[in-house]
Design an enzyme around this catalytic site. Structure first.
Site, PDB file in Angstrom:
ATOM      1  N   GLU A   4       8.174 -15.204  19.192  1.00 18.74           N
ATOM      2  CA  GLU A   4       7.264 -14.549  18.245  1.00 18.74           C
ATOM      3  C   GLU A   4       5.927 -14.191  18.916  1.00 18.74           C
ATOM      4  OE1 GLU A   4       8.683 -15.872  13.821  1.00 18.74           O
ATOM      5  OE2 GLU A   4       7.068 -17.052  14.717  1.00 18.74           O
ATOM      6  N   GLU A  18      15.828 -15.894  13.247  1.00 23.90           N
ATOM      7  CA  GLU A  18      15.458 -17.044  12.425  1.00 23.90           C
ATOM      8  C   GLU A  18      15.550 -16.617  10.969  1.00 23.90           C
ATOM      9  OE1 GLU A  18      11.730 -18.949  13.161  1.00 23.90           O
ATOM     10  OE2 GLU A  18      12.071 -19.161  15.315  1.00 23.90           O
TER      11      GLU A  18
END
Length: 588
Positions: A159, A235
């Site tokens: 991320e 995710e």
């Protein structure tokens, strides 16, 4: 050619169409004696792949030492067991992992240097990463798909678009993997936001998204970012983590299953976060710090498909039904709940006050002003600071810069107050009985920040201390390593209340080891060990009120329980129960 390749709209594995149906399972949060059980249950739910982060800080705690690959960190064994179960593996080595893990997985010896620009192309940072990969990749190469192993893809950073936009750094990482023999598919993952995706992705590397709802909208953003290629939610958030003092987060199983069905109906691949959360054993939990410091609890149950203790939860069965409709599941029954230990009362009849032991645990470091825990070489747990007060009377103790993260203050051995980072505490009103009174400050590291710009924030006393404006000088600073409980000199308790930090010890008998939960009514805050295995932190603040005791920690016959209670107690016993208590639930 890599085993896993991409087409205009999907994946091929060894040339055949392949849908990644994965679940997150962090080997370092599960007792190694239970890895096979958890992997089998992953396959039985219908997963064909499992995903795991790799925590750099635990694999390389010493920049000049060898790679740690044993016990909870025996990643090669975990990969072998996954392959034995017929599962593929997605590896997420970071170097930053977040994961609600202490420091986001970045080593303290690196983050404590304020001159290094973390997660950037700063050569001091990338040089440390390269040295780590030089140690890690030789251990992993036999388990990559190119060598016949289960690892089919490797993530680049984590991320990153939420943190920075240094594309040279991302390219350095991708090149670092390739130059060290990683032929497998590389991917990035970012929240499905246009700016994050643009900053965190890399040409020639698969872009994946992270989200937990609004499936069509988020997949659309992924497709806007890359017009072709597999849609992959790296995710898919089905639960959440908990902070001390907050609720236990849960998500309705039917709601999560409906979104999983939307993902699979759109042809996307998925990694369920978490399939099995596990536990932040020992001092491994992380913390968030946006407006205030918020440490994460010991349990990482995450309201996952498989509970913290490995039983199928409501999501397990709901997800299995969804997966069966799309790709099929094994023709075997879903696993049943595991056995639990019958309730046992444990009498704690041995005691050892903590503060008098400081000098036997480590020699003090004598300083003019208090130094941080990092400067003492203590990166987790506790440190003790001692000096004398030059004057008596009522007044204010002031700790410039505050504390990291929670400090208990004692005058001549008596507790006089607590300071907490989360409240931005710096001062404490006290009454000093006489000049020369002994001041002791016990500071607890509650967990390193794992997300955002405050990673690496120092712990301990964070600046000079004063009483009524007079700076206090001449400190004995003690690191308090708690990795050898054999050195604690227990003596029999006399039944009186304990009002100071102290170790408490008891023994109990077990016929057949099974999972259990340690309940601590009457105890306030501290740490717990069973047979030397560090279960983690307890705190009556909640939400979590029991600690998970994995069955492999127990043994037939005699067992030992040790608590470090920080606030004193009138209790003399605890209970091993057959039921967990993670606190009042908050559904999102």
């Amino acid at each position: 050619m890599p085993a896993l390749t991409t087409t205009s709209d999907g994946f091929l594995l060894h040339g055949e169409p392949f849908r990644i149906i994965s679940g997150a399972l962090h080997y370092f949060r599960v007792h190694p004696g239970l890895w096979s059980d958890r992997l089998r249950k992953a396959r039985l739910m219908g997963l064909n792949t499992v995903e795991t982060y790799i925590p750099w800080n635990h694999h390389q705690p010493d920049p000049d030492g060898p790679l740690v690959l044993d016990g909870l960190l025996d990643l090669p064994r975990f990969l072998r067991l996954a392959q034995d179960e017929g599962l593929r593996v997605l590896l997420r080595p970071g170097p930053f992992i977040c994961a609600e893990w202490d420091g986001g997985g970045l080593p303290d010896w690196l983050t404590s240097d304020p001159d290094i620009r973390l997660r950037s192309s700063d050569p001091r940072f990338t040089g440390a990463v390269d040295r780590y990969l030089d140690l890690l990749l030789p251990a992993l190469r036999p388990h990559l798909a190119a060598a016949g192993g289960p690892v089919i893809a490797v993530q680049v950073e984590n991320e990153y678009g939420a943190y920075g936009d240094d594309s040279a750094y991302l390219k350095h990482l991708a090149d670092a993997f390739r130059s060290r023999g990683v032929e497998e598919l590389l991917f990035t993952c970012d929240q499905a936001d246009a700016e994050h995706l643009a900053a965190g992705s890399l040409p020639g590397v698969l872009t994946a998204g992270t989200f937990g709802s609004r499936v069509e909208q988020n997949l659309g953003r992924l497709r806007e970012h890359r017009s072709e290629g597999p849609l992959f939610c790296a995710e898919f958030w089905i639960g959440w983590f908990d902070h001390w003092g907050g609720p236990h987060h849960v998500r309705d199983a039917a709601d999560a299953a409906a979104d999983l069905d939307r993902l699979l109906s759109a042809g996307a691949s998925v990694n369920i976060y978490m399939f099995h959360g596990g536990t932040n054993f020992g001092f491994t939990n992380g913390a968030n710090h946006k407006h205030a410091y918020e440490p994460t609890v010991t349990s990482y149950d995450y309201d996952a498909a498989l509970t913290e203790y490995g039983d199928p939860g409501p999501k397990y069965h709901a997800f299995r039904e969804v997966i069966a409709r799309h790709v099929g599941v094994p023709d075997e029954p879903a696993p049943a709940p595991g056995p639990k230990l019958p309730p046992v009362d444990v009498e704690l009849d041995g005691r050892a006050p903590l503060l008098p032991l400081a000098g036997t645990l480590t020699a003090p470091v004598r300083t003019d002003a208090p130094v941080t825990m990092g400067e003492l070489g203590q990166h987790t747990g506790y440190a003790l600071y001692r000096t004398v007060l030059p004057a008596s009377g009522d007044g204010l103790l002031h700790f410039a810069g505050g504390v990291g993260d929670r400090a208990q203050v004692f005058v001549d051995g008596a507790p006089v107050g607590v300071l907490e980072r989360e409240r931005h505490d710096e001062t404490l009103p006290v009454r000093i009985p006489h000049p020369g009174a002994r001041l002791e400050v016990l500071v607890e590291n509650m967990g390193g920040v794992n997300y955002g710009p405050r990673i690496g924030a120092p712990k301990g006393l964070l600046g000079p201390a004063s009483f009524n404006g007079t700076v206090l000088r001449g400190w004995d600073c003690h690191a308090l390593p708690l990795d050898d409980l054999e050195a604690v000199p227990f003596t029999p308790g006399d039944g009186t209340a304990v009002t100071v930090p102290a170790f408490h010890r008891g023994t109990f008998e077990v016929n057949t080891p099974a999972d259990a939960f340690l309940a601590l009514p009457g105890w306030t805050k501290g740490q717990a060990w069973v047979n030397g295995f560090h279960l983690g932190r307890y705190w009556n603040r909640g939400p979590q009120h029991t600690l998970y005791v994995p069955a492999p920690v127990l043994r037939p016959g005699g067992n030992e329980l040790v608590l470090l209670e920080l606030h004193g107690t009138t209790a003399t016993s605890v209970q091993l129960t057959d039921t967990p208590d993670l606190g009042p639930e908050n559904t999102w």
